[in-house]
Design an enzyme around this catalytic site. Structure first.
Site, PDB file in Angstrom:
ATOM      1  CB  SER A  92      -0.877  -0.003   1.040  1.00 25.58           C
ATOM      2  OG  SER A  92      -2.010   0.770   1.077  1.00 25.58           O
ATOM      3  CG  ASN A 116      -2.696  -5.152  -1.640  1.00 19.58           C
ATOM      4  OD1 ASN A 116      -1.983  -6.043  -1.307  1.00 19.58           O
ATOM      5  ND2 ASN A 116      -4.082  -5.512  -1.892  1.00 19.58           N
ATOM      6  CG  HIS A 236      -5.686  -2.722   1.420  1.00 22.43           C
ATOM      7  ND1 HIS A 236      -5.080  -1.929   0.144  1.00 22.43           N
ATOM      8  CD2 HIS A 236      -5.139  -2.207   2.496  1.00 22.43           C
ATOM      9  CE1 HIS A 236      -4.391  -1.270   0.563  1.00 22.43           C
ATOM     10  NE2 HIS A 236      -4.154  -1.305   1.818  1.00 22.43           N
TER      11      HIS A 236
END
Length: 259
Positions: A92, A116, A236
């Site tokens: 992320s 992600n 996620h």
């Protein structure tokens, strides 16, 4: 899998879990988390590599980064302790930092795994993250349940419980700083992706609504040595919920870049 706190090593203003021996693999977590989010990867990769799982600035035991304005500000801090020719794995926001390091510091990055990762958010997604960023006040972290629901659904699991604690305990000012930078960034530009000369794995979940498979496929098509891998049924928090698939992919990449 357990998500218990591990012993830290202090490096400059950063705190990190260090395990194993061999070529260097550096792990960068996402906003609001801490190095233990990589516990499953640490256990898998430390059998053949030297793993450094860093608490990002303002997270875990790492000092807050004052006046951060961009992904490059976070990348500059990580660069100070980044061993030459490392495999850098980011999740992320950590993936944004890993990709920034790759195109700016090619001598220090032998390969990248961007898990992600986002690239060119849609209007609705961009509005949602910016609204969230504006709601943060640097004093409290608010209710983590909406975030946990997006990440895990409603079923309580050990991973969900661990993330709740991390999101609750993280320094509110450090969280706001990192999340604001995350919200303002649209991921790597096409020019930046073209300038990444090392192998890059873009990996995300098939059920990921924000860091979508389309984004990973698009970035993989632009980066000269890019490739995409989509994990069916994952969302996620893929490194925690689908650790076996992530570990297999990272071990494959490590063997490639260090061969």
């Amino acid at each position: 899998m357990t998500w218990t706190t591990r012993q830290r090593s202090e490096q400059a203003d950063l705190s990190a879990i260090v395990a194993g021996e061999g070529r260097n693999v550096v792990l960068l977590h996402g906003v609001g988390l801490r190095a233990e989010a990589w516990n499953a990867q640490i256990d898998s990769l430390a059998t053949g590599y030297c793993i450094t799982a860093i608490d990002l600035p303002g997270h875990g035991n790492s000092a807050r980064l004052e006046n951060a304005r961009s992904v490059s500000d976070y990348a500059d801090v990580i660069r100070r302790i980044l061993p030459a020719k490392s495999l850098v794995v980011g999740h992320s926001f950590g993936a944004m930092i890993a990709l920034e390091l790759a195109w700016r510091h090619p001598d220090h990055v032998a390969g990248v795994a961007a898990l992600n990762a986002i690239h060119k958010r849609g209007k609705e997604a961009a509005q949602a993250v910016n609204t969230r960023a504006q709601s943060l006040n640097s004093k409290t972290n608010g209710d983590p349940e909406p975030t946990l629901r997006r990440w895990f659904g409603d079923e309580e699991t050990p991973a969900r419980t661990a993330c709740r604690k991390w999101l609750t305990d993280v320094d509110p000012a450090g969280y706001k700083s990192a999340y604001s930078v995350f919200a303002q960034s649209d991921g790597p530009t096409e020019a930046e992706l073209r300038n990444i000369s090392c192998p890059v794995l873009f990996m995300t979940g098939g059920d990921e609504p924000n860091s979508t498979p389309a984004m990973s496929n698009s970035m993989a098509a632009i980066a000269p040595l890019g490739r995409a891998r989509i994990v069916p049924g994952a969302a996620h928090m893929m490194p925690m919920t689908h650790a076996d698939a992530v570990n297999d992919a990272l071990l494959d990449l490590a063997r490639e870049v260090f061969s």
